[in-house]
Write a protein that holds these residues in place. Structure first.
Motif, mmCIF file in Angstrom:
data_model
loop_
_atom_site.group_PDB
_atom_site.id
_atom_site.type_symbol
_atom_site.label_atom_id
_atom_site.label_comp_id
_atom_site.label_asym_id
_atom_site.label_seq_id
_atom_site.Cartn_x
_atom_site.Cartn_y
_atom_site.Cartn_z
ATOM 1 N N SER A 26 69.755 39.158 36.296
ATOM 2 C CA SER A 26 70.622 39.027 37.432
ATOM 3 C C SER A 26 69.944 39.227 38.546
ATOM 4 O O SER A 26 69.594 39.917 38.598
ATOM 5 N N VAL A 27 71.028 38.292 39.571
ATOM 6 C CA VAL A 27 70.151 38.498 40.948
ATOM 7 C C VAL A 27 71.257 40.167 41.213
ATOM 8 O O VAL A 27 72.565 40.146 41.199
ATOM 9 N N PRO A 28 70.477 41.254 41.357
ATOM 10 C CA PRO A 28 70.953 42.127 42.528
ATOM 11 C C PRO A 28 71.976 42.021 42.989
ATOM 12 O O PRO A 28 71.967 40.873 44.205
ATOM 13 N N HIS A 29 72.862 43.060 43.262
ATOM 14 C CA HIS A 29 73.999 42.955 44.503
ATOM 15 C C HIS A 29 73.859 43.806 45.540
ATOM 16 O O HIS A 29 74.761 43.397 46.850
ATOM 17 N N SER A 30 72.739 44.232 45.857
ATOM 18 C CA SER A 30 72.515 45.394 46.853
ATOM 19 C C SER A 30 71.085 45.274 46.928
ATOM 20 O O SER A 30 70.270 45.133 46.717
ATOM 21 N N PHE A 31 70.664 45.363 48.354
ATOM 22 C CA PHE A 31 68.922 45.715 48.988
ATOM 23 C C PHE A 31 69.576 46.486 50.319
ATOM 24 O O PHE A 31 70.602 46.892 50.520
ATOM 25 N N PRO A 32 67.974 46.730 50.186
ATOM 26 C CA PRO A 32 67.891 48.012 51.420
ATOM 27 C C PRO A 32 68.271 47.290 52.786
ATOM 28 O O PRO A 32 68.333 45.748 53.196
ATOM 29 N N PRO A 33 68.975 47.180 53.605
ATOM 30 C CA PRO A 33 70.268 47.029 54.863
ATOM 31 C C PRO A 33 68.291 46.424 55.663
ATOM 32 O O PRO A 33 68.913 45.332 56.661
ATOM 33 N N PHE A 92 67.717 35.202 35.448
ATOM 34 C CA PHE A 92 69.081 34.715 35.055
ATOM 35 C C PHE A 92 69.196 33.173 35.023
ATOM 36 O O PHE A 92 68.696 32.340 35.040
ATOM 37 N N THR A 93 69.846 32.350 34.615
ATOM 38 C CA THR A 93 70.422 31.302 34.412
ATOM 39 C C THR A 93 71.152 30.569 35.076
ATOM 40 O O THR A 93 71.056 28.849 35.360
ATOM 41 N N GLN A 94 71.992 31.646 36.445
ATOM 42 C CA GLN A 94 71.940 30.246 38.021
ATOM 43 C C GLN A 94 72.700 31.194 38.218
ATOM 44 O O GLN A 94 72.376 32.586 38.880
ATOM 45 N N ILE A 95 72.838 31.059 39.872
ATOM 46 C CA ILE A 95 73.356 31.087 40.893
ATOM 47 C C ILE A 95 74.303 31.376 41.201
ATOM 48 O O ILE A 95 75.049 30.395 41.255
ATOM 49 N N THR A 96 75.501 32.228 40.832
ATOM 50 C CA THR A 96 76.842 32.737 41.520
ATOM 51 C C THR A 96 77.121 31.919 42.353
ATOM 52 O O THR A 96 76.423 32.495 43.641
ATOM 53 N N GLY A 97 78.450 31.840 42.974
ATOM 54 C CA GLY A 97 78.726 31.923 43.604
ATOM 55 C C GLY A 97 78.911 33.991 44.737
ATOM 56 O O GLY A 97 79.186 34.577 43.826
ATOM 57 N N GLY A 98 78.667 33.660 46.105
ATOM 58 C CA GLY A 98 78.551 35.445 47.231
ATOM 59 C C GLY A 98 77.607 36.507 46.654
ATOM 60 O O GLY A 98 77.773 37.226 46.050
ATOM 61 N N SER A 99 75.962 35.698 45.787
ATOM 62 C CA SER A 99 75.424 36.785 45.213
ATOM 63 C C SER A 99 74.439 37.303 46.367
ATOM 64 O O SER A 99 74.245 38.063 46.140
ATOM 65 N N PHE A 100 74.711 36.800 47.448
ATOM 66 C CA PHE A 100 73.645 37.410 48.748
ATOM 67 C C PHE A 100 74.496 38.069 49.879
ATOM 68 O O PHE A 100 74.318 38.379 50.788
ATOM 69 N N LEU A 101 76.122 38.268 49.379
ATOM 70 C CA LEU A 101 77.003 38.396 50.351
ATOM 71 C C LEU A 101 76.445 40.298 51.039
ATOM 72 O O LEU A 101 76.559 40.338 52.184
ATOM 73 N N HIS A 102 75.979 41.284 50.277
ATOM 74 C CA HIS A 102 75.837 42.708 50.544
ATOM 75 C C HIS A 102 74.287 41.856 52.340
ATOM 76 O O HIS A 102 73.435 43.517 51.590
ATOM 77 N N SER A 103 73.741 40.914 51.940
ATOM 78 C CA SER A 103 72.670 40.704 51.777
ATOM 79 C C SER A 103 72.589 40.097 53.032
ATOM 80 O O SER A 103 71.793 39.554 53.268
#
Length: 552
Positions: free
Chosen positions: A60-67, A79-90
């Motif tokens: 799955s797409v991780p929800h956070s990465f180093p800033p 993972f089967t899809q890229i869901t809405g808001g997957s990269f809000l924390h990056s």
């Protein structure tokens, strides 16, 4: 206070100040440590440096990465899809790359919250569908690649709002260059972005061609359908539309009630409503004809003779003005009206053993028998048409092949010209024109109905339609559209549309109407209606609706 007390107090104040300072420093250190603890770490299965992150084989797409991550890549992920808001924390991302992954769809707002993203590469994945709003908010992206996926189409305006685009790569997909992609061709002609060469995988018309070479005019995306509009609670065997006094009317022959039912268009309620009626017996045809601003209705009956009515404007009703010769017209089956050299005629096809198919002419006061074509042939239908600019009649009979009669100017009557070979048991004949070509539709109840074309000397077969149980095969024209409707007593009624490239009819639509007998087109208030008589059910009114396939 003694000097010693003063000294002790000063020492205490000093100690308190030192403790306070130490406490503040400790608090600051704890807060800093707390911040360090809460800082996102590099997710498992990902490798992170100061600016970059690479994730492999994640589910799955991780929800956070180093800033400080500037670019982020996904490789061979599950993972089967890229869901809405997957990269809000990056929000700091400038580059995002997906390659060799297994996801097949991208949801709307998948990249929301990436105001600085400039490069988006989604390559060599299995994407088959993309939401129309997948790229919403990506105002800074200058390079977008969707190369080598499984895309067959793209939703309309999927690049809307991406005004900074400089390059778009779509190669390696199986894009169908149909009406659903007309918008892309229009966009390519208006955008400043460079779009790499893309081959069309279909349809056949554009297969192997470059989308880049197409123009919006390459697409024919306007189609139509007949949509049920208004059912009428009676059975009918014929329908005719006509204009009289600047108004449009329709009239139905109802054999079981012995009525000619007239309807008019209600411009306020936008429905057809009852206007008037003519009471008769076993009515089979109610045929209107306007002569010198006078409305005549020819009412054909199976029993009790046939009659002619005239609309009395002052009394606002129909009055019978004439009986039709009962010795010649014993079992009428069809009526046609026509003009020759400015003179008005009508002809009745008689289907009895002893009746005459007869032409009648208007003499200024009434209609009189002008010519009896033949007897004993049990004619079921008569069609008036012009062949090579000359008036003709075609008679369909249950006892012989269709016969063609030509008008003689010198004799002022019809002479037998020829027949249509190998076409026995034709119930009815109707004609239509495509550009300068003349065609006829021949209805057969048992056997195959036919479409034939006039080649200058005779009618030759163009197309065969299986038509068990058909009593009507009628061409109708609406604007630039040419249709033919094949009714059936045993199955759905089939609508065919003329294909100019093939020079034939192709199946267009099915209509659920029981035992249809006749069709008529009415144009009113910039709308087009198809009226369909039904011998064993509700008479139906359909609206002809235009559809732009490029908007779907």
């Amino acid at each position: 206070m003694s000097p010693e007390s003063t000294k002790r107090m000063g020492y205490g104040n000093k100690t308190l100040k030192e403790c306070t300072v130490l406490l503040c420093v400790a608090t600051i250190l704890l807060l800093a440590e707390s911040r360090r603890v809460k800082q996102p770490r590099c997710p498992a299965s990902c490798t992170c440096t100061k600016d970059n992150a690479l994730c492999e084989n994640i589910r799955s797409v991780p929800h956070s990465f180093p800033p400080d991550v500037f670019s982020l890549s996904f490789l061979k992920s599950g993972f089967t899809q890229i869901t809405g808001g997957s990269f809000l924390h990056s929000p700091a991302l400038h580059l995002l790359l997906f390659t060799a992954n297994t996801f097949d769809s991208i949801d709307e707002d998948a990249f929301l919250g990436l105001p600085h993203l400039e490069y988006l590469f989604i390559e060599n994945n299995k994407i088959a569908t993309i939401s129309q709003y997948a790229f919403r908010g990506l105002k800074a992206v200058i390079h977008l690649s969707l190369a080598y996926n499984n895309l067959g189409t793209l939703p309309k305006d999927v690049f809307k709002g991406m005004d900074a685009l400089v390059k778009v790569d779509l190669k390696g997909n199986n894009l169908e260059c149909d009406c659903k992609l007309k918008w892309l061709v229009e966009w390519m002609h208006t955008t400043n972005a460079m779009v790499d060469q893309i081959l069309c995988s279909g349809p056949l018309l554009f297969q192997g061609k470059l989308i880049n070479d197409l123009v919006p005019g390459s697409f024919d995306c306007i189609t139509a359908e007949f949509a049920s509009y208004q059912p009428l609670m009676f059975e009918s065997i014929s329908v005719e539309s006509f204009t009289f006094g600047m108004d449009t009317f329709v009239v139905f022959a109802q054999p079981f009630t012995g009525t000619c039912s007239f309807l008019e268009w209600d411009h306020v309620e936008t429905v057809f409503r009852t206007y008037d009626s003519i009471q008769s017996t076993s009515t089979v045809v109610c045929k209107p004809m306007v002569i010198d601003n006078q409305l005549f209705i020819f009412v054909a009956q199976l029993f009790g003779g046939s009659h002619i009515y005239k609309r009395d404007i002052s009394a606002n009703k129909f009055i019978k003005i004439q009986d039709i010769d009962i010795l010649k017209i014993r079992k009428p089956n069809d009526i046609e009206t026509f003009l020759i050299d400015g003179e008005s005629f009508f002809v009745i096809a008689d289907s009895s053993k002893a009746g005459y198919t007869t032409v009648y002419k208007w003499n200024g006061y009434g209609f009189y028998s002008h010519q009896s074509l033949h007897l004993w042939y049990r004619d079921t239908d008569v069609e008036y048409l012009e062949i090579s600019g000359k008036p003709h009649l075609i008679l369909a009979s249950s006892s012989q092949r269709p016969v063609i009669y030509q008008w003689s100017k010198s004799l002022k009557q019809f002479d037998r010209r020829t027949d249509i070979p190998e076409m026995e048991d034709v119930y009815a004949v109707k004609h239509f024109k495509v550009k300068s070509d003349l065609f006829i539709c021949l209805t057969r109840f048992i056997g195959d109905s036919k479409v034939m074309r006039w080649d200058g000397a005779m009618f030759k077969e163009v197309q065969t339609m299986p038509s068990r149980g058909s009593m009507v095969f009628q061409p109708v024209s609406i604007g630039n559209w040419q249709y033919a409707i094949l009714g059936s007593d045993y199955s759905l009624t089939q609508v065919y549309q003329w294909d100019l490239k093939r020079g034939q009819f192709v199946h267009f639509q099915d209509l659920n109407i029981q035992a249809p007998r006749a069709f008529s087109v009415v144009s009113i208030d910039n709308r087009e209606f198809l009226l369909a008589s039904s011998f064993r059910g509700k008479t139906q009114i359909y609206e002809h609706i235009m559809i732009d396939l490029s908007n779907n």
